[in-house]
Design an enzyme around this catalytic site. Structure first.
Site, PDB file in Angstrom:
ATOM      1  N   VAL A  12       0.836  -1.198   0.000  1.00 51.40           N
ATOM      2  CA  VAL A  12       0.000   0.000   0.000  1.00 51.40           C
ATOM      3  C   VAL A  12       0.876   1.255   0.000  1.00 51.40           C
ATOM      4  O   VAL A  12       0.733   2.131  -0.854  1.00 51.40           O
ATOM      5  CB  VAL A  12      -0.945   0.001   1.221  1.00 51.40           C
ATOM      6  CG1 VAL A  12      -1.627   1.352   1.385  1.00 51.40           C
ATOM      7  CG2 VAL A  12      -2.000  -1.070   1.037  1.00 51.40           C
ATOM      8  N   CYS A 272      -5.877  -9.446   3.189  1.00 51.82           N
ATOM      9  CA  CYS A 272      -6.814  -8.639   3.974  1.00 51.82           C
ATOM     10  C   CYS A 272      -8.199  -9.208   4.231  1.00 51.82           C
ATOM     11  O   CYS A 272      -8.735  -8.998   5.315  1.00 51.82           O
ATOM     12  CB  CYS A 272      -6.939  -7.260   3.335  1.00 51.82           C
ATOM     13  SG  CYS A 272      -5.382  -6.363   3.431  1.00 51.82           S
TER      14      CYS A 272
HETATM   15  P1  NAD Z   1       3.136  -4.783   3.981  1.00 49.17           P
HETATM   16  O1  NAD Z   1       3.462  -5.850   4.943  1.00 49.17           O
HETATM   17  O2  NAD Z   1       3.399  -5.000   2.517  1.00 49.17           O
HETATM   18  O3  NAD Z   1       3.916  -3.437   4.378  1.00 49.17           O
HETATM   19  C1  NAD Z   1       4.003  -2.959   5.683  1.00 49.17           C
HETATM   20  C2  NAD Z   1       5.430  -2.415   5.885  1.00 49.17           C
HETATM   21  O4  NAD Z   1       5.473  -1.713   7.137  1.00 49.17           O
HETATM   22  C3  NAD Z   1       6.513  -3.483   5.950  1.00 49.17           C
HETATM   23  O5  NAD Z   1       7.463  -3.258   4.935  1.00 49.17           O
HETATM   24  C4  NAD Z   1       7.134  -3.308   7.364  1.00 49.17           C
HETATM   25  O6  NAD Z   1       8.535  -3.511   7.384  1.00 49.17           O
HETATM   26  C5  NAD Z   1       6.795  -1.869   7.655  1.00 49.17           C
HETATM   27  N1  NAD Z   1       6.783  -1.533   9.092  1.00 49.17           N
HETATM   28  C6  NAD Z   1       6.187  -2.202  10.113  1.00 49.17           C
HETATM   29  N2  NAD Z   1       6.371  -1.543  11.285  1.00 49.17           N
HETATM   30  C7  NAD Z   1       7.111  -0.433  10.989  1.00 49.17           C
HETATM   31  C8  NAD Z   1       7.617   0.661  11.762  1.00 49.17           C
HETATM   32  N3  NAD Z   1       7.369   0.734  13.079  1.00 49.17           N
HETATM   33  N4  NAD Z   1       8.339   1.609  11.149  1.00 49.17           N
HETATM   34  C9  NAD Z   1       8.593   1.544   9.809  1.00 49.17           C
HETATM   35  N5  NAD Z   1       8.120   0.552   9.016  1.00 49.17           N
HETATM   36  C10 NAD Z   1       7.381  -0.431   9.597  1.00 49.17           C
HETATM   37  O7  NAD Z   1       1.606  -4.409   4.207  1.00 49.17           O
HETATM   38  P2  NAD Z   1       0.572  -3.806   3.150  1.00 49.17           P
HETATM   39  O8  NAD Z   1       0.007  -4.899   2.300  1.00 49.17           O
HETATM   40  O9  NAD Z   1       1.162  -2.626   2.511  1.00 49.17           O
HETATM   41  O10 NAD Z   1      -0.588  -3.382   4.125  1.00 49.17           O
HETATM   42  C11 NAD Z   1      -0.444  -2.288   5.004  1.00 49.17           C
HETATM   43  C12 NAD Z   1      -1.805  -1.953   5.590  1.00 49.17           C
HETATM   44  O11 NAD Z   1      -2.701  -1.577   4.533  1.00 49.17           O
HETATM   45  C13 NAD Z   1      -2.483  -3.110   6.314  1.00 49.17           C
HETATM   46  O12 NAD Z   1      -3.180  -2.588   7.406  1.00 49.17           O
HETATM   47  C14 NAD Z   1      -3.457  -3.650   5.287  1.00 49.17           C
HETATM   48  O13 NAD Z   1      -4.585  -4.227   5.915  1.00 49.17           O
HETATM   49  C15 NAD Z   1      -3.866  -2.408   4.539  1.00 49.17           C
HETATM   50  N6  NAD Z   1      -4.285  -2.613   3.140  1.00 49.17           N
HETATM   51  C16 NAD Z   1      -3.606  -3.480   2.321  1.00 49.17           C
HETATM   52  C17 NAD Z   1      -3.985  -3.615   0.981  1.00 49.17           C
HETATM   53  C18 NAD Z   1      -3.269  -4.552   0.046  1.00 49.17           C
HETATM   54  O14 NAD Z   1      -3.734  -4.718  -1.081  1.00 49.17           O
HETATM   55  N7  NAD Z   1      -2.174  -5.162   0.422  1.00 49.17           N
HETATM   56  C19 NAD Z   1      -5.023  -2.834   0.466  1.00 49.17           C
HETATM   57  C20 NAD Z   1      -5.681  -1.952   1.331  1.00 49.17           C
HETATM   58  C21 NAD Z   1      -5.297  -1.852   2.661  1.00 49.17           C
HETATM   59  C1  UGA Z   2      -9.145  -6.522  -1.776  1.00 52.03           C
HETATM   60  C2  UGA Z   2     -10.200  -5.473  -2.138  1.00 52.03           C
HETATM   61  O1  UGA Z   2     -10.692  -5.752  -3.452  1.00 52.03           O
HETATM   62  C3  UGA Z   2      -9.611  -4.069  -2.094  1.00 52.03           C
HETATM   63  O2  UGA Z   2     -10.628  -3.112  -2.336  1.00 52.03           O
HETATM   64  C4  UGA Z   2      -8.996  -3.831  -0.706  1.00 52.03           C
HETATM   65  O3  UGA Z   2      -8.380  -2.567  -0.656  1.00 52.03           O
HETATM   66  C5  UGA Z   2      -7.970  -4.900  -0.431  1.00 52.03           C
HETATM   67  O4  UGA Z   2      -8.603  -6.211  -0.510  1.00 52.03           O
HETATM   68  C6  UGA Z   2      -7.388  -4.810   0.949  1.00 52.03           C
HETATM   69  O5  UGA Z   2      -7.969  -4.224   1.832  1.00 52.03           O
HETATM   70  O6  UGA Z   2      -6.321  -5.401   1.078  1.00 52.03           O
HETATM   71  P1  UGA Z   2      -7.141  -7.721  -3.057  1.00 52.03           P
HETATM   72  O7  UGA Z   2      -7.182  -8.654  -1.898  1.00 52.03           O
HETATM   73  O8  UGA Z   2      -5.847  -7.132  -3.444  1.00 52.03           O
HETATM   74  O9  UGA Z   2      -8.138  -6.478  -2.777  1.00 52.03           O
HETATM   75  O10 UGA Z   2      -7.730  -8.448  -4.360  1.00 52.03           O
HETATM   76  P2  UGA Z   2      -9.209  -8.827  -4.844  1.00 52.03           P
HETATM   77  O11 UGA Z   2      -9.304  -8.526  -6.273  1.00 52.03           O
HETATM   78  O12 UGA Z   2     -10.250  -8.252  -3.985  1.00 52.03           O
HETATM   79  O13 UGA Z   2      -9.223 -10.407  -4.687  1.00 52.03           O
HETATM   80  C7  UGA Z   2      -9.252 -11.034  -3.419  1.00 52.03           C
HETATM   81  C8  UGA Z   2      -9.438 -12.529  -3.595  1.00 52.03           C
HETATM   82  O14 UGA Z   2     -10.766 -12.811  -4.030  1.00 52.03           O
HETATM   83  C9  UGA Z   2      -8.515 -13.150  -4.644  1.00 52.03           C
HETATM   84  O15 UGA Z   2      -8.050 -14.397  -4.182  1.00 52.03           O
HETATM   85  C10 UGA Z   2      -9.410 -13.313  -5.858  1.00 52.03           C
HETATM   86  O16 UGA Z   2      -8.994 -14.336  -6.711  1.00 52.03           O
HETATM   87  C11 UGA Z   2     -10.735 -13.654  -5.170  1.00 52.03           C
HETATM   88  N1  UGA Z   2     -11.918 -13.365  -6.014  1.00 52.03           N
HETATM   89  C12 UGA Z   2     -12.184 -12.094  -6.407  1.00 52.03           C
HETATM   90  C13 UGA Z   2     -12.779 -14.396  -6.351  1.00 52.03           C
HETATM   91  O17 UGA Z   2     -12.567 -15.568  -5.971  1.00 52.03           O
HETATM   92  N2  UGA Z   2     -13.895 -14.122  -7.102  1.00 52.03           N
HETATM   93  C14 UGA Z   2     -14.190 -12.855  -7.525  1.00 52.03           C
HETATM   94  O18 UGA Z   2     -15.222 -12.680  -8.197  1.00 52.03           O
HETATM   95  C15 UGA Z   2     -13.308 -11.811  -7.163  1.00 52.03           C
END
Ligand code: NAD
Ligand code: UGA
Length: 480
Positions: A12, A272
């Site tokens: 993110v 997530c």
């Molecule tokens: P990630 O694990 O890829 O990245 C988090 C980073 O934070 C890591 O690189 C870690 O080293 C760093 N970190 C942890 N503690 C720290 C500190 N004290 N100081 C500096 N760096 C630190 O996680 P992500 O997938 O980017 O997700 C981050 C947040 O966003 C989560 O809460 C997740 O639920 C949310 N989110 C993720 C997605 C997604 O698609 N991955 C989408 C929407 C929201």
């Molecule tokens: C999901 C949400 O779509 C994002 O809006 C949100 O920000 C994010 O989680 C988050 O909070 O981390 P993501 O997990 O990256 O995003 O990917 P998706 O496209 O949502 O897929 C999630 C899972 O559902 C995958 O395994 C995908 O294959 C599955 N999926 C998706 C299905 O099995 N069927 C579908 O119709 C759609």
């Protein structure tokens, strides 16, 4: 000049800040992380995450108004706006273990902000957090603030992996929650001005803090619930002869329901959905709402059922045992166009097959052998904690080989499982694959991407989620 710092250079933090830097050339953006290897990768030609379009955005801004550094304190202390985008995994121990969000990383980031700040700051929750986290963060900041004013905003991220850049360029909405005080409203405006560089203002929604925090959990719960709903239907389709693609097409044509997110699959994965629903369940329980908690719990249970059902189908169709048989696994990432394997259904399916002593040959275009071996030897929930807290490095499993080509994976195999919908799996030469497999040759399509009729014509026995069953499979119920 406005200075932004983002703590957490992950899936993110990295892409979001790169897009802010691209769209706001007059803003200085620093992305900091305690992980030195991660920061080095962001500064190299091989970025730490695979995301279509990301390289281009980073190359355009890095060295101009975008930098990546492990000097966390320096850039936090200089910033006007601090985003916190650290991981918020499920707790593995203590109160709420297996459900509640572990806010250790968030709390340590907040304490560090309080320690190093010398000027007023807007602190933005980017991570997905439980409702009321902002209140806890505010307490940490104000108790250590030395007279500095901190305004907390909630600005949850809705991007999906694989389409992150597109989602950031054209978000359905940007959500900003803040305090309903004059200072809170001023902070909301400052953040809204950043997004307004490229997001139409009618798509920027401003709410109170708690609505913003809860909306993020609610959105993920609703999305996951759609998948569990269609997956539950897929089981019924197999039992009745209905075709789940036809059912979801017909259902999705209702404009009140809509066509998106209705693809039946082997189960949803990703870092997530499960984590956020478990967190929601925990919050409901803590607020004395067991009926609501149980409703959402069911979304996870159906997802687990779908994965188990898939494994049982494989084993029961292959004469009730896969012991010693070579099974090709095509795709390991949790969805296409990402190398991310966090909570991928492939882990549960592979573990299920390994439990029945199968020999697995795995191919994914974006996932390394090291990652696959690590995933298959790790305990549930350990993956989202720092490496030093994870179990010691596992020795690679003898039953698992990782290859770099779908043809090598399927050679001499008894069966093929398609677990990620990579486009390249749609256009493989299945005749060539069939010729090089043991007979009878099975295909278990967990993503409904193959042309079932064509594969059956070649000679394969095909199982495709929620589709009318092959004659071979009809008398082999696979209920978990
Ligand atoms: P990630 O694990 O890829 O990245 C988090 C980073 O934070 C890591 O690189 C870690 O080293 C760093 N970190 C942890 N503690 C720290 C500190 N004290 N100081 C500096 N760096 C630190 O996680 P992500 O997938 O980017 O997700 C981050 C947040 O966003 C989560 O809460 C997740 O639920 C949310 N989110 C993720 C997605 C997604 O698609 N991955 C989408 C929407 C929201
Ligand atoms: C999901 C949400 O779509 C994002 O809006 C949100 O920000 C994010 O989680 C988050 O909070 O981390 P993501 O997990 O990256 O995003 O990917 P998706 O496209 O949502 O897929 C999630 C899972 O559902 C995958 O395994 C995908 O294959 C599955 N999926 C998706 C299905 O099995 N069927 C579908 O119709 C759609």
């Amino acid at each position: 000049m406005v200075k932004i710092c983002c703590i957490g250079a992950g899936y993110v933090g990295g892409p979001t800040m790169a897009v802010i830097a691209l769209k706001c050339p007059e803003i200085q953006v620093a992305v900091v992380d305690i992980s030195v290897p991660r920061i080095s990768a962001w500064n190299s030609d091989t970025l730490p995450i695979y995301e279509p379009g990301l390289d281009e955005v980073v190359k355009k801004c890095r060295g101009k108004n975008l930098l990546f550094s492990s000097d966390v304190e320096k850039y936090v202390s200089e910033a006007d706006i601090v985003f916190v985008s650290v991981n918020t995994p499920t707790k593995t121990q203590g109160l709420g273990a297996g459900k509640a969000a572990d806010l250790t990383y968030w709390e340590s980031a907040a304490r560090m902000i309080a320690d190093v700040s010398k000027s007023n700051k807007i602190v933005v929750e980017k991570s997905t957090v439980p409702v009321k986290t902002a209140e806890a963060i505010e307490k940490i900041l104000t108790h250590n603030s030395k007279g500095i004013n901190f305004q907390i905003l909630s600005n949850p991220e809705f991007l999906a992996e694989g389409t992150a850049i597109q989602d950031l360029f054209e978000p359905d909405r940007v959500l900003i929650g803040g305090r309903e005080t004059p200072e809170g409203q001023k902070a909301i405006k400052a953040l809204r001005d950043v997004y307004a560089h490229w997001v139409p203002v009618d798509r920027i929604i401003c709410t109170n803090l708690w609505s913003a925090e809860l909306s993020k959990l609610a959105a993920n719960a609703f999305l996951a619930q759609r998948i569990s709903s269609v997956n539950a239907m897929s089981a019924l389709c197999e039992a009745t002869g209905a075709d789940v693609s036809q059912v979801s097409h017909a259902v999705g044509k209702d404009t009140r329901i809509g066509p998106k997110f209705l693809n039946a699959s082997v189960g949803f994965g990703g870092s997530c959905f499960q984590k956020d629903i478990l967190n929601l369940v925990y919050i409901c329980e803590c607020n004395g709402l067991p009926e609501v908690a149980n409703y959402w719990k069911q979304v996870i249970k159906v997802n687990d059922y779908q994965k188990t059902r898939f494994v049982n189908r494989i084993v029961s169709s292959m004469f009730n045992t896969v012991s010693g048989k070579k099974i090709a696994i095509l795709g390991f990432a949790f969805k296409k166009d990402t190398g991310d394997t966090r909570e991928t259904p492939a882990i549960d399916v592979c573990k299920g097959l390994l439990g029945d002593k199968a020999m697995l040959s795995i191919y994914d275009p974006q996932v390394s052998e090291e990652q696959i071996q690590r995933d298959l030897s790790m305990n549930k929930f350990d993956w989202d904690h720092p490496v030093h807290l994870q179990p010691t490095s596992p020795s690679s499993m003898k039953q698992v080989s990782v290859v770099w080509d779908a043809y090598a994976a399927t050679k001499d195999a008894h069966g093929i499982c398609i677990l990620t919908e990579w486009d390249e799996f749609k256009t493989l030469d299945y005749q060539k694959i069939y010729d090089n497999m043991q007979k009878p040759a099975f295909v278990f399509d967990g993503r409904n991407i193959v042309d079932v009729a064509k594969l059956r014509e070649i000679g394969f026995i095909v199982y495709s989620i929620g589709k009318p069953l092959d004659e071979w499979l009809k008398d082999m119920p696979a209920v978990a």
